[in-house]
Write an enzyme that holds these catalytic residues in place. Structure first.
Site, PDB file in Angstrom:
ATOM      1  N   ARG A  65      10.394 -28.391 -22.732  1.00 30.01           N
ATOM      2  CA  ARG A  65       9.014 -28.852 -22.869  1.00 30.01           C
ATOM      3  C   ARG A  65       8.391 -29.036 -21.487  1.00 30.01           C
ATOM      4  O   ARG A  65       9.083 -29.227 -20.497  1.00 30.01           O
ATOM      5  CB  ARG A  65       8.971 -30.193 -23.620  1.00 30.01           C
ATOM      6  CG  ARG A  65       9.241 -30.053 -25.123  1.00 30.01           C
ATOM      7  CD  ARG A  65       9.138 -31.380 -25.841  1.00 30.01           C
ATOM      8  NE  ARG A  65      10.210 -32.266 -25.468  1.00 30.01           N
ATOM      9  CZ  ARG A  65      10.129 -33.256 -24.585  1.00 30.01           C
ATOM     10  NH1 ARG A  65       8.969 -33.541 -24.005  1.00 30.01           N
ATOM     11  NH2 ARG A  65      11.171 -33.994 -24.267  1.00 30.01           N
ATOM     12  N   TYR A  82       9.017 -21.665 -25.989  1.00 34.65           N
ATOM     13  CA  TYR A  82      10.177 -22.531 -26.124  1.00 34.65           C
ATOM     14  C   TYR A  82      10.003 -23.675 -27.122  1.00 34.65           C
ATOM     15  O   TYR A  82       8.999 -24.387 -27.099  1.00 34.65           O
ATOM     16  CB  TYR A  82      10.572 -23.130 -24.770  1.00 34.65           C
ATOM     17  CG  TYR A  82      11.969 -23.688 -24.833  1.00 34.65           C
ATOM     18  CD1 TYR A  82      13.070 -22.851 -24.685  1.00 34.65           C
ATOM     19  CD2 TYR A  82      12.200 -25.011 -25.132  1.00 34.65           C
ATOM     20  CE1 TYR A  82      14.358 -23.330 -24.810  1.00 34.65           C
ATOM     21  CE2 TYR A  82      13.486 -25.508 -25.253  1.00 34.65           C
ATOM     22  CZ  TYR A  82      14.564 -24.661 -25.088  1.00 34.65           C
ATOM     23  OH  TYR A  82      15.835 -25.140 -25.220  1.00 34.65           O
ATOM     24  N   GLY A 128      10.023 -27.131 -28.435  1.00 35.78           N
ATOM     25  CA  GLY A 128       8.986 -28.130 -28.641  1.00 35.78           C
ATOM     26  C   GLY A 128       7.579 -27.683 -28.245  1.00 35.78           C
ATOM     27  O   GLY A 128       6.599 -28.261 -28.703  1.00 35.78           O
ATOM     28  N   LYS A 184       7.411 -31.328 -32.503  1.00 34.64           N
ATOM     29  CA  LYS A 184       6.840 -32.394 -31.677  1.00 34.64           C
ATOM     30  C   LYS A 184       5.321 -32.483 -31.844  1.00 34.64           C
ATOM     31  O   LYS A 184       4.747 -33.574 -31.834  1.00 34.64           O
ATOM     32  CB  LYS A 184       7.176 -32.156 -30.206  1.00 34.64           C
ATOM     33  CG  LYS A 184       8.655 -32.026 -29.932  1.00 34.64           C
ATOM     34  CD  LYS A 184       9.416 -33.273 -30.291  1.00 34.64           C
ATOM     35  CE  LYS A 184      10.904 -33.063 -30.060  1.00 34.64           C
ATOM     36  NZ  LYS A 184      11.693 -34.256 -30.294  1.00 34.64           N
ATOM     37  N   HIS A 218      10.283 -40.789 -33.033  1.00 39.04           N
ATOM     38  CA  HIS A 218      11.320 -39.891 -32.473  1.00 39.04           C
ATOM     39  C   HIS A 218      12.678 -40.529 -32.766  1.00 39.04           C
ATOM     40  O   HIS A 218      13.317 -41.072 -31.868  1.00 39.04           O
ATOM     41  CB  HIS A 218      11.066 -39.764 -30.965  1.00 39.04           C
ATOM     42  CG  HIS A 218      11.846 -38.684 -30.285  1.00 39.04           C
ATOM     43  ND1 HIS A 218      12.129 -38.709 -28.937  1.00 39.04           N
ATOM     44  CD2 HIS A 218      12.391 -37.540 -30.745  1.00 39.04           C
ATOM     45  CE1 HIS A 218      12.807 -37.621 -28.604  1.00 39.04           C
ATOM     46  NE2 HIS A 218      12.984 -36.904 -29.677  1.00 39.04           N
ATOM     47  N   SER A 239      14.847 -37.823 -25.421  1.00 40.39           N
ATOM     48  CA  SER A 239      15.383 -36.470 -25.553  1.00 40.39           C
ATOM     49  C   SER A 239      16.703 -36.346 -24.801  1.00 40.39           C
ATOM     50  O   SER A 239      16.831 -36.834 -23.671  1.00 40.39           O
ATOM     51  CB  SER A 239      14.379 -35.472 -24.991  1.00 40.39           C
ATOM     52  OG  SER A 239      13.146 -35.635 -25.666  1.00 40.39           O
ATOM     53  N   CYS A 293      19.517 -37.801 -25.321  1.00 35.38           N
ATOM     54  CA  CYS A 293      20.219 -39.061 -25.086  1.00 35.38           C
ATOM     55  C   CYS A 293      21.076 -39.476 -26.272  1.00 35.38           C
ATOM     56  O   CYS A 293      21.452 -40.643 -26.393  1.00 35.38           O
ATOM     57  CB  CYS A 293      19.236 -40.165 -24.741  1.00 35.38           C
ATOM     58  SG  CYS A 293      18.545 -39.981 -23.092  1.00 35.38           S
ATOM     59  N   ASP A 328      16.161 -36.120 -35.445  1.00 35.82           N
ATOM     60  CA  ASP A 328      15.145 -36.130 -34.380  1.00 35.82           C
ATOM     61  C   ASP A 328      13.856 -36.871 -34.747  1.00 35.82           C
ATOM     62  O   ASP A 328      13.250 -37.474 -33.883  1.00 35.82           O
ATOM     63  CB  ASP A 328      14.808 -34.683 -33.987  1.00 35.82           C
ATOM     64  CG  ASP A 328      14.119 -34.571 -32.629  1.00 35.82           C
ATOM     65  OD1 ASP A 328      14.592 -35.192 -31.661  1.00 35.82           O
ATOM     66  OD2 ASP A 328      13.095 -33.868 -32.536  1.00 35.82           O
ATOM     67  N   ARG A 380      19.994 -24.687 -26.555  1.00 34.70           N
ATOM     68  CA  ARG A 380      19.903 -25.321 -27.876  1.00 34.70           C
ATOM     69  C   ARG A 380      20.446 -24.418 -28.977  1.00 34.70           C
ATOM     70  O   ARG A 380      20.440 -23.202 -28.858  1.00 34.70           O
ATOM     71  CB  ARG A 380      18.430 -25.625 -28.190  1.00 34.70           C
ATOM     72  CG  ARG A 380      17.750 -26.561 -27.199  1.00 34.70           C
ATOM     73  CD  ARG A 380      17.532 -27.921 -27.771  1.00 34.70           C
ATOM     74  NE  ARG A 380      17.120 -28.883 -26.740  1.00 34.70           N
ATOM     75  CZ  ARG A 380      16.926 -30.175 -27.005  1.00 34.70           C
ATOM     76  NH1 ARG A 380      17.084 -30.649 -28.223  1.00 34.70           N
ATOM     77  NH2 ARG A 380      16.581 -31.003 -26.044  1.00 34.70           N
TER      78      ARG A 380
HETATM   79  P1  GTP Z   1      16.760 -34.223 -28.372  1.00 34.73           P
HETATM   80  O1  GTP Z   1      17.147 -33.166 -29.342  1.00 34.73           O
HETATM   81  O2  GTP Z   1      16.384 -33.669 -27.025  1.00 34.73           O
HETATM   82  O3  GTP Z   1      15.710 -35.158 -28.867  1.00 34.73           O
HETATM   83  O4  GTP Z   1      18.080 -35.056 -27.993  1.00 34.73           O
HETATM   84  P2  GTP Z   1      19.171 -35.931 -28.750  1.00 34.73           P
HETATM   85  O5  GTP Z   1      18.818 -37.380 -28.548  1.00 34.73           O
HETATM   86  O6  GTP Z   1      19.409 -35.474 -30.142  1.00 34.73           O
HETATM   87  O7  GTP Z   1      20.446 -35.656 -27.841  1.00 34.73           O
HETATM   88  P3  GTP Z   1      21.947 -35.239 -28.185  1.00 34.73           P
HETATM   89  O8  GTP Z   1      22.549 -36.020 -29.321  1.00 34.73           O
HETATM   90  O9  GTP Z   1      21.999 -33.791 -28.329  1.00 34.73           O
HETATM   91  O10 GTP Z   1      22.725 -35.709 -26.849  1.00 34.73           O
HETATM   92  C1  GTP Z   1      22.578 -35.099 -25.647  1.00 34.73           C
HETATM   93  C2  GTP Z   1      23.681 -35.415 -24.675  1.00 34.73           C
HETATM   94  O11 GTP Z   1      24.183 -36.739 -24.764  1.00 34.73           O
HETATM   95  C3  GTP Z   1      24.876 -34.492 -24.867  1.00 34.73           C
HETATM   96  O12 GTP Z   1      25.250 -33.985 -23.632  1.00 34.73           O
HETATM   97  C4  GTP Z   1      25.929 -35.401 -25.437  1.00 34.73           C
HETATM   98  O13 GTP Z   1      27.222 -34.951 -25.172  1.00 34.73           O
HETATM   99  C5  GTP Z   1      25.611 -36.735 -24.803  1.00 34.73           C
HETATM  100  N1  GTP Z   1      26.076 -37.876 -25.631  1.00 34.73           N
HETATM  101  C6  GTP Z   1      25.717 -38.160 -26.895  1.00 34.73           C
HETATM  102  N2  GTP Z   1      26.346 -39.263 -27.349  1.00 34.73           N
HETATM  103  C7  GTP Z   1      27.117 -39.713 -26.325  1.00 34.73           C
HETATM  104  C8  GTP Z   1      27.985 -40.830 -26.164  1.00 34.73           C
HETATM  105  O14 GTP Z   1      28.192 -41.657 -27.053  1.00 34.73           O
HETATM  106  N3  GTP Z   1      28.587 -40.961 -24.942  1.00 34.73           N
HETATM  107  C9  GTP Z   1      28.380 -40.077 -23.930  1.00 34.73           C
HETATM  108  N4  GTP Z   1      29.011 -40.287 -22.783  1.00 34.73           N
HETATM  109  N5  GTP Z   1      27.567 -39.003 -24.042  1.00 34.73           N
HETATM  110  C10 GTP Z   1      26.943 -38.823 -25.217  1.00 34.73           C
HETATM  111  C1  SPV Z   2      13.214 -33.001 -27.410  1.00 34.33           C
HETATM  112  O1  SPV Z   2      13.003 -32.586 -26.249  1.00 34.33           O
HETATM  113  O2  SPV Z   2      13.078 -34.214 -27.697  1.00 34.33           O
HETATM  114  C2  SPV Z   2      13.684 -32.087 -28.460  1.00 34.33           C
HETATM  115  C3  SPV Z   2      13.725 -30.653 -28.159  1.00 34.33           C
HETATM  116  O3  SPV Z   2      14.004 -32.533 -29.544  1.00 34.33           O
HETATM  117  S1  SPV Z   2      12.170 -29.881 -28.292  1.00 34.33           S
HETATM  118  O4  SPV Z   2      11.941 -29.546 -29.696  1.00 34.33           O
HETATM  119  O5  SPV Z   2      12.213 -28.653 -27.489  1.00 34.33           O
HETATM  120  O6  SPV Z   2      11.137 -30.754 -27.825  1.00 34.33           O
HETATM  121 MN    MN Z   3      13.734 -34.770 -29.680  1.00 32.21          MN
END
Ligand code: GTP
Ligand code: SPV
Ligand code: MN
Length: 601
Positions: free
Chosen positions: A72, A213, A215, A222, A242, A264, A266, A289, A386
């Site tokens: 994004r 891309y 989002g 989004k 979110h 995002s 996290c 999400d 992704r």
């Molecule tokens: P968006 O799709 O961007 O909104 O993100 P999301 O919040 O769904 O993120 P996602 O669950 O894909 O996590 C992204 C990163 O955080 C990855 O690299 C994971 O491995 C890391 N991660 C998630 N949970 C944990 C955890 O409990 N501990 C650690 N150390 N890393 C974590």
């Molecule tokens: C985010 O960035 O929070 C996502 C991926 O979930 S995107 O749909 O590209 O914004």
């Molecule tokens: Mn997201």
């Protein structure tokens, strides 16, 4: 091609856009498997898509984006409300008349040499009272196939619209017209300074230009389900957040529903599908999400997931960290910016298995351990690469994930990535303090947005900074108002941080072990466990939740430490940040801040 709708607004809009963008033809999409297969075959033929090994990864494809179009672009994302004061410090505001003028110039002739696709989609189960109908016009076949997975694309949407039904118009172009005979690039898009991701909240209208891309281009996600929907929700008394949604069931069969907002990249996708390590307790996924939430007849808050798929972060996803996400993309999946291996499967960093080599996300020959001229390791997959996967393929998808009534939320969780200061878990004294916690949540930046610059920490209220469709102060007030409306039926609020570090090592094991923290929350809801009062909130009274983990005493102490000096510093930063909201900062925010200051001494 015959026009499959009699909807007057839709026909007029498609004609108007076609006249402006001058595509070579108009394709009315139907959401069928035949359509998906045809577009994929065309993209494989043109070199945009790579068909993966049918035995290893059935019906799946990989794409590499342009190196400039990998995430994004918050600096190019606009809220064009009529009045400037209806957008806030978290938005880029621009006058809608001026923006439309700029963008109309860009859109003029922009689809030359490309088809214009009309995508009828529903966010939420088709026909459910909470669902919203959108129509996306795009010149990107990549967008069409991704929308098939991420939303509900169907001709039923045309039927539902009838002659006079309303929908949210979502206009998208990659911004790369083709002259006769010109060879298309593998991933057409416009340079960053020509990209516009624009929202007109009063008109419920979305205009996106120049990026292909996620989002920026899959406009149901989004743009519609967060930015436009949050503005609608603020006006109408509901919430568009979110947040992941999960069901956590205890050994006696009692179900708890948890909605969690992390910025995002996290950890939402990971938490939404976690494999519980607490005996007898299990997690089922409802969404990873986005949550739309409305008070139900019983006065509780009910949540639905408006999406139909996951657009998840690939790197870090492994059998160890998130086996359910891997299973979800074991077939019928789309991968963007990962390594395509020699045997035509996919690979990314921290996938938990060896890779013999292949082509990297930039489509170059690649082997693990390769270094650049400065001796730095060359990543095979982009950090924001992704997977696009069908939610129905997730082995732990909740049987009620498509229930139009939604699920009643017991617990809200906020959090972010903080390598220090923020303890593992704390609980708000009450909903209002919970709103303060959400509003002052902060996180270290991730690869999910391109242009955050060199900041080490940013405030990210409710993990919604890039997604609030109106003034952030009004949005915070809306959270307080929802709390008042829900009264004693409001969810309990917690704040977590899985990411404290000791040097390079994560102090908390995270992933599946996070279920221990979720269980503590459920026990708090039931009043089953004691907590101790600290200046920032209620915290576990003992280390029971860590029992059996290989965790040193100092690690537990670090995870539970309330560093009042560091918190006071954060408080000063929060004051500076919140001042940006001016007159619109809710009084209750100032009250909470003063109370916290007093408690910290
Ligand atoms: P968006 O799709 O961007 O909104 O993100 P999301 O919040 O769904 O993120 P996602 O669950 O894909 O996590 C992204 C990163 O955080 C990855 O690299 C994971 O491995 C890391 N991660 C998630 N949970 C944990 C955890 O409990 N501990 C650690 N150390 N890393 C974590
Ligand atoms: C985010 O960035 O929070 C996502 C991926 O979930 S995107 O749909 O590209 O914004
Ligand atoms: Mn997201």
């Amino acid at each position: 091609m015959s026009v499959p709708t009699k909807n007057k607004k839709l026909i007029a809009w498609v004609n108007e856009i076609a006249a402006m963008t001058t595509p070579e033809k108009i394709i009315w999409c139907d959401g069928s498997t035949e359509e998906y297969d045809r577009l994929m075959a065309e993209m494989v033929e043109s070199g945009m898509a790579i068909k993966l090994n049918e035995k290893l990864r059935p019906n799946s494809f990989a794409f590499n984006s342009d190196p400039s179009d990998v995430a994004r672009v918050e600096g190019r994302t606009y809220i064009a409300s009529v009045k400037e004061e209806d957008a806030g410090p978290t938005n880029n505001w621009i006058d809608p008349v001026e923006l439309k003028k700029i963008m109309t110039e860009k859109y003029t002739g922009c689809m030359k040499g490309r088809p214009l696709y009309v995508i009828p989609f529903s966010m939420g189960p088709i026909g459910s009272p909470i669902a919203k109908i959108g129509i996306e016009i795009t010149d990107s076949p990549y967008v069409v196939v991704n929308m098939h997975t991420m939303t509900r694309v169907s001709t039923k949407v045309y039927d539902l619209l009838g002659t006079d039904g309303d929908f949210i118009p979502c206009l998208h172009s990659v911004g790369s017209p083709l002259e006769p005979g010109q060879k298309d690039s593998r991933w057409p898009c416009a340079p960053i300074e020509e990209k516009y991701i624009a929202h007109f909240p009063e008109e419920n209208l979305i205009w996106s230009y120049g990026s292909g891309y996620g989002g920026n281009a899959l406009l149901g996600k989004k743009c519609l389900a967060l930015r436009i929907a949050s503005a609608m929700a603020g006006r109408e008394g509901w919430m568009a957040e979110h947040m992941l949604i999960l069901r956590f069931t205890n050994p006696e069969g009692k179900k708890y529903h948890i909605a969690a907002a992390f910025p995002s990249a996290c950890g939402k996708t990971n938490l939404a599908m976690l494999q519980s390590t607490v005996p007898g307790w299990k997690v089922e996924t409802i969404g990873d999400d986005i949550a739309w939430m409305k008070p139900g007849k019983d006065g509780r808050l009910y949540a639905i997931n408006p999406e139909a798929g996951f657009f998840g972060v690939a790197p870090g996803t492994s059998e160890g960290s998130n086996p359910m996400a891997l299973a979800s993309c074991s077939r019928d999946a789309i991968f963007t910016n990962v390594v395509v291996t020699e045997d035509k499967d996919v690979w990314w960093e921290d996938m938990g298995k060896e890779c013999a080599g292949g082509t990297d996300w930039l489509n170059r020959p690649w082997k693990p351990g390769m270094k650049d001229a400065d001796g730095k390791k060359i990543l095979g997959a982009h950090p924001n690469s992704r997977f696009t996967a069908k939610a129905e393929l997730c082995p732990v998808i909740c049987p009620d994930w498509e229930d139009p009534e939604g699920v009643p939320i017991d617990i809200f969780v906020f959090g972010g990535k903080r390598t220090s200061v923020m303890p593992l878990v704390h609980e708000a004294f009450d909903f209002e303090q919970g709103v303060y916690m959400g509003a002052t949540a902060s996180s270290e930046p991730t690869a999910a947005a391109l242009d955050l610059g060199n900041v080490s920490l940013r405030f990210d209220p409710f993990a919604m900074t890039p997604f609030i469709g109106y003034h952030g102060g009004d949005y915070m007030q809306h959270w307080f108002d929802m709390g008042e409306m829900l009264g004693d039926k409001a969810p309990k609020v917690f704040y977590v941080n899985w990411f404290q570090k000791d040097g390079k090592r994560f102090v908390w094991p995270g992933f599946g072990e996070n279920s221990r923290v979720l269980k503590w929350m459920c026990d708090r809801v039931e009043g089953k466990v004691d907590a101790i009062e600290t200046p920032i909130g209620m915290m576990p009274a003992n280390d029971d939740l860590a029992k059996g983990l290989d965790l040193a005493k100092e690690d537990w102490e670090r995870l539970m430490k309330v560093d009042t000096v560091a918190f006071k510093k954060t408080l000063e930063d929060a004051k500076v940040y919140l001042a940006k909201f001016g007159d619109k900062l809710p009084k209750k925010m100032t009250e909470q801040l003063e109370k916290l200051e007093k408690r910290l001494g």
